[in-house]
Design a protein around this motif. Structure first.
Motif, mmCIF file in Angstrom:
data_model
loop_
_atom_site.group_PDB
_atom_site.id
_atom_site.type_symbol
_atom_site.label_atom_id
_atom_site.label_comp_id
_atom_site.label_asym_id
_atom_site.label_seq_id
_atom_site.Cartn_x
_atom_site.Cartn_y
_atom_site.Cartn_z
ATOM 1 N N UNK A 1 -22.136 -7.924 16.154
ATOM 2 C CA UNK A 1 -22.056 -9.299 15.668
ATOM 3 C C UNK A 1 -20.704 -9.569 15.018
ATOM 4 N N UNK A 2 -20.226 -8.650 14.214
ATOM 5 C CA UNK A 2 -18.932 -8.819 13.555
ATOM 6 C C UNK A 2 -17.806 -8.943 14.574
ATOM 7 N N UNK A 3 -17.771 -8.011 15.524
ATOM 8 C CA UNK A 3 -16.673 -7.977 16.498
ATOM 9 C C UNK A 3 -16.756 -9.149 17.474
ATOM 10 N N UNK A 4 -17.953 -9.692 17.687
ATOM 11 C CA UNK A 4 -18.103 -10.773 18.668
ATOM 12 C C UNK A 4 -17.267 -12.004 18.324
ATOM 13 N N UNK A 5 -16.981 -12.206 17.053
ATOM 14 C CA UNK A 5 -16.219 -13.387 16.650
ATOM 15 C C UNK A 5 -14.727 -13.265 16.973
ATOM 16 N N UNK A 6 -14.235 -12.067 17.153
ATOM 17 C CA UNK A 6 -12.801 -11.855 17.389
ATOM 18 C C UNK A 6 -12.436 -12.102 18.851
ATOM 19 N N UNK A 7 -11.251 -12.628 19.070
ATOM 20 C CA UNK A 7 -10.720 -12.739 20.427
ATOM 21 C C UNK A 7 -10.459 -11.341 20.985
ATOM 22 N N UNK A 8 -10.506 -11.167 22.286
ATOM 23 C CA UNK A 8 -10.039 -9.897 22.850
ATOM 24 C C UNK A 8 -8.596 -9.638 22.418
ATOM 25 N N UNK A 9 -8.325 -8.469 21.890
ATOM 26 C CA UNK A 9 -6.990 -8.151 21.396
ATOM 27 C C UNK A 9 -6.751 -8.542 19.955
ATOM 28 N N UNK A 10 -7.713 -9.247 19.340
ATOM 29 C CA UNK A 10 -7.582 -9.637 17.932
ATOM 30 C C UNK A 10 -7.870 -8.439 17.034
ATOM 31 N N UNK A 11 -7.451 -8.549 15.773
ATOM 32 C CA UNK A 11 -7.634 -7.457 14.823
ATOM 33 C C UNK A 11 -8.935 -7.651 14.048
ATOM 34 N N UNK B 1 -15.884 5.192 12.518
ATOM 35 C CA UNK B 1 -15.036 5.432 13.686
ATOM 36 C C UNK B 1 -15.887 5.613 14.941
ATOM 37 N N UNK B 2 -16.962 6.391 14.832
ATOM 38 C CA UNK B 2 -17.828 6.631 15.986
ATOM 39 C C UNK B 2 -18.428 5.322 16.504
ATOM 40 N N UNK B 3 -18.903 4.474 15.577
ATOM 41 C CA UNK B 3 -19.536 3.218 16.001
ATOM 42 C C UNK B 3 -18.533 2.231 16.564
ATOM 43 N N UNK B 4 -17.415 2.059 15.899
ATOM 44 C CA UNK B 4 -16.479 1.006 16.291
ATOM 45 C C UNK B 4 -15.514 1.434 17.391
ATOM 46 N N UNK B 5 -15.451 2.716 17.704
ATOM 47 C CA UNK B 5 -14.603 3.149 18.824
ATOM 48 C C UNK B 5 -15.129 2.587 20.142
ATOM 49 N N UNK B 6 -16.379 2.171 20.179
ATOM 50 C CA UNK B 6 -16.937 1.528 21.364
ATOM 51 C C UNK B 6 -16.433 0.095 21.512
ATOM 52 N N UNK B 7 -15.940 -0.477 20.409
ATOM 53 C CA UNK B 7 -15.587 -1.892 20.372
ATOM 54 C C UNK B 7 -14.100 -2.152 20.145
ATOM 55 N N UNK C 1 -8.687 -2.217 13.779
ATOM 56 C CA UNK C 1 -8.288 -1.968 15.164
ATOM 57 C C UNK C 1 -8.337 -3.266 15.936
ATOM 58 N N UNK C 2 -7.949 -3.229 17.195
ATOM 59 C CA UNK C 2 -7.946 -4.435 18.027
ATOM 60 C C UNK C 2 -9.153 -4.420 18.961
ATOM 61 N N UNK C 3 -9.739 -5.590 19.151
ATOM 62 C CA UNK C 3 -10.908 -5.710 19.994
ATOM 63 C C UNK C 3 -10.549 -5.399 21.442
ATOM 64 N N UNK C 4 -11.363 -4.590 22.074
ATOM 65 C CA UNK C 4 -11.108 -4.196 23.453
ATOM 66 C C UNK C 4 -11.173 -5.419 24.385
ATOM 67 N N UNK D 1 -14.604 -5.990 26.690
ATOM 68 C CA UNK D 1 -15.947 -6.178 26.125
ATOM 69 C C UNK D 1 -16.572 -7.433 26.711
ATOM 70 N N UNK D 2 -17.846 -7.343 27.057
ATOM 71 C CA UNK D 2 -18.548 -8.518 27.579
ATOM 72 C C UNK D 2 -18.712 -9.521 26.459
#
Length: 385
Positions: free
Chosen positions: A328-338, A353-359, A376-379, A382-383
């Motif tokens: 939910x947190x990462x979903x708000x970021x643009x791809x490539x956003x911090x 690190x383990x959880x967010x390395x997927x994102x 980190x930057x959003x992959x 990501x769908x």
């Protein structure tokens, strides 16, 4: 960090927001409010303002009194003995389960003993034993701490709190200044706060780490999301650093009220800083056990918050909420956003690190006083949520 988000998750995620995932606990953490105080002191937001807050309407509430109006109340003074290495996290847990404030005497910390005293204040009539028991259970203490209860005299909550806060220099040229203090450097970037209603005074290491990250990231015209805004300090800072729009979200009406007041103190209007009270998705009740707002799932607020929109997203909460709400947190970021994450102690980093390395990719870590900030930057692949 939002006190409302923190308290809500403490109850509705089976108290997991305070349960550390490894033992033993890290060395004593930094105080929430003071880098090197005597004593260290934490305050519960609704101890100062809940009596003046109405949550009946669908709009964020407005206090019926000015922030500086005295609010006196009888209280219970409770001294709790515990092992030193759990004192800080137990103090925070106590705030979730009924304490109005807690403090730890630094001089007591230097007496060579393995135990330390937490001086806490509870509202008159509070079930202290149950509160302490729940707080102890939430951080997996094997034994109930010993404690002593005394009746305290009435005093001015807000005046007492104000006396504790002083201007804080986060870094050169960046100050957090309580509303009732004069900025030490008028030419610096000064963020004016009245911290009486919600967490986020700028003095805690996690908030400092987030402010330093924001200062590096905001170059001008960015869209920023503060996930769990609390006092609004990060959202305000983003605007002062040059963001085009800063959006703060929280599930606690008191946090939204506090953030709006603090935005006004810094002459920041809604065209630059928007604040949204989100529905409590994990509770079906109309009012949470910590006094959270009514469920507004049909209010349409979340439709305003577009996913894949923001250039910078920061969530300064705690370990388990960060893990549970990662997508939910990462979903708000643009791809490539911090995306920045804080509110975690250094020993918890492997789990983040383990959880967010997927994102996220290009993950970096900064640390201060046993606390950490991960960003980190959003992959790109990501769908969309």
């Amino acid at each position: 960090m939002s006190g409302g988000l923190l308290r809500h998750l403490a109850y509705n995620l089976t108290s997991r927001c305070f349960t550390t995932v490894s033992r033993p606990l890290a060395p004593p953490f930094s105080s929430r409010f003071f880098p090197n105080p005597k004593p260290r002191h934490l305050s519960r937001p609704n101890s100062l303002a809940a009596a003046n807050i109405s949550t009946a309407s669908s709009d964020p509430p407005t206090p019926s009194a000015e922030p500086n109006e005295p609010f006196a109340s009888p209280f219970l003074s409770v001294q709790i003995r515990c092992q030193k290495h759990v004192a800080d996290i137990l103090s925070e847990a106590l705030l979730c389960f009924g304490a109005s404030s807690t403090s730890i005497d630094e001089e007591d910390d230097n007496d060579g003993k393995d135990e330390i005293c937490i001086d806490s204040i509870f509202p008159e009539g509070e079930d202290v034993k149950t509160c302490i028991s729940r707080a102890a259970d939430s951080i997996s203490l094997k034994e109930m701490p010993s404690y002593e209860v005394k009746m305290g005299e009435q005093f001015d909550w807000i005046t007492k709190t104000q006396e504790s806060f002083h201007p804080v220099e986060v870094t050169e040229g960046l100050w957090i200044v309580p509303e009732w203090r004069i900025p030490p450097d008028a030419q610096a970037t000064n963020i004016t706060l009245n911290p009486g209603l919600a967490f986020g005074t700028g003095e805690h290491a996690t908030t400092k780490l987030c402010l330093l990250l924001l200062r590096r990231l905001i170059k001008g015209r960015e869209l920023f999301l503060d996930y769990g805004t609390g006092s609004g300090i990060l959202a305000i800072a983003a605007v002062k650093f040059g963001a085009a729009l800063s959006v703060g979200i929280d599930i606690d009406p008191q946090a939204i009220t506090s953030a709006r007041q603090n935005a006004a103190l810094n002459s920041i209007g809604p065209e630059k800083m928007q604040l949204h009270l989100l529905p409590s998705k994990t509770s079906s009740s109309s009012r949470g056990p910590c006094g959270g707002g009514e469920d507004r799932s049909s209010s349409g607020v979340e439709s305003i918050l577009e996913t894949n929109k923001y250039d910078v997203v920061i969530a300064n909460i705690l370990l388990n909420p960060l893990l549970d709400l990662a997508d939910h947190i990462v979903s708000y970021a643009k791809p490539g956003a911090v995306v920045g994450l804080s509110g975690i102690i250094s020993e918890q980093l492997p789990h983040i690190i383990e959880r967010y390395s997927q994102l996220l990719e290009d993950v970096s870590i900064t640390e201060m006083d046993d606390w950490a900030c991960v960003h980190g930057t959003k992959k790109q692949n990501l769908s969309e949520s």
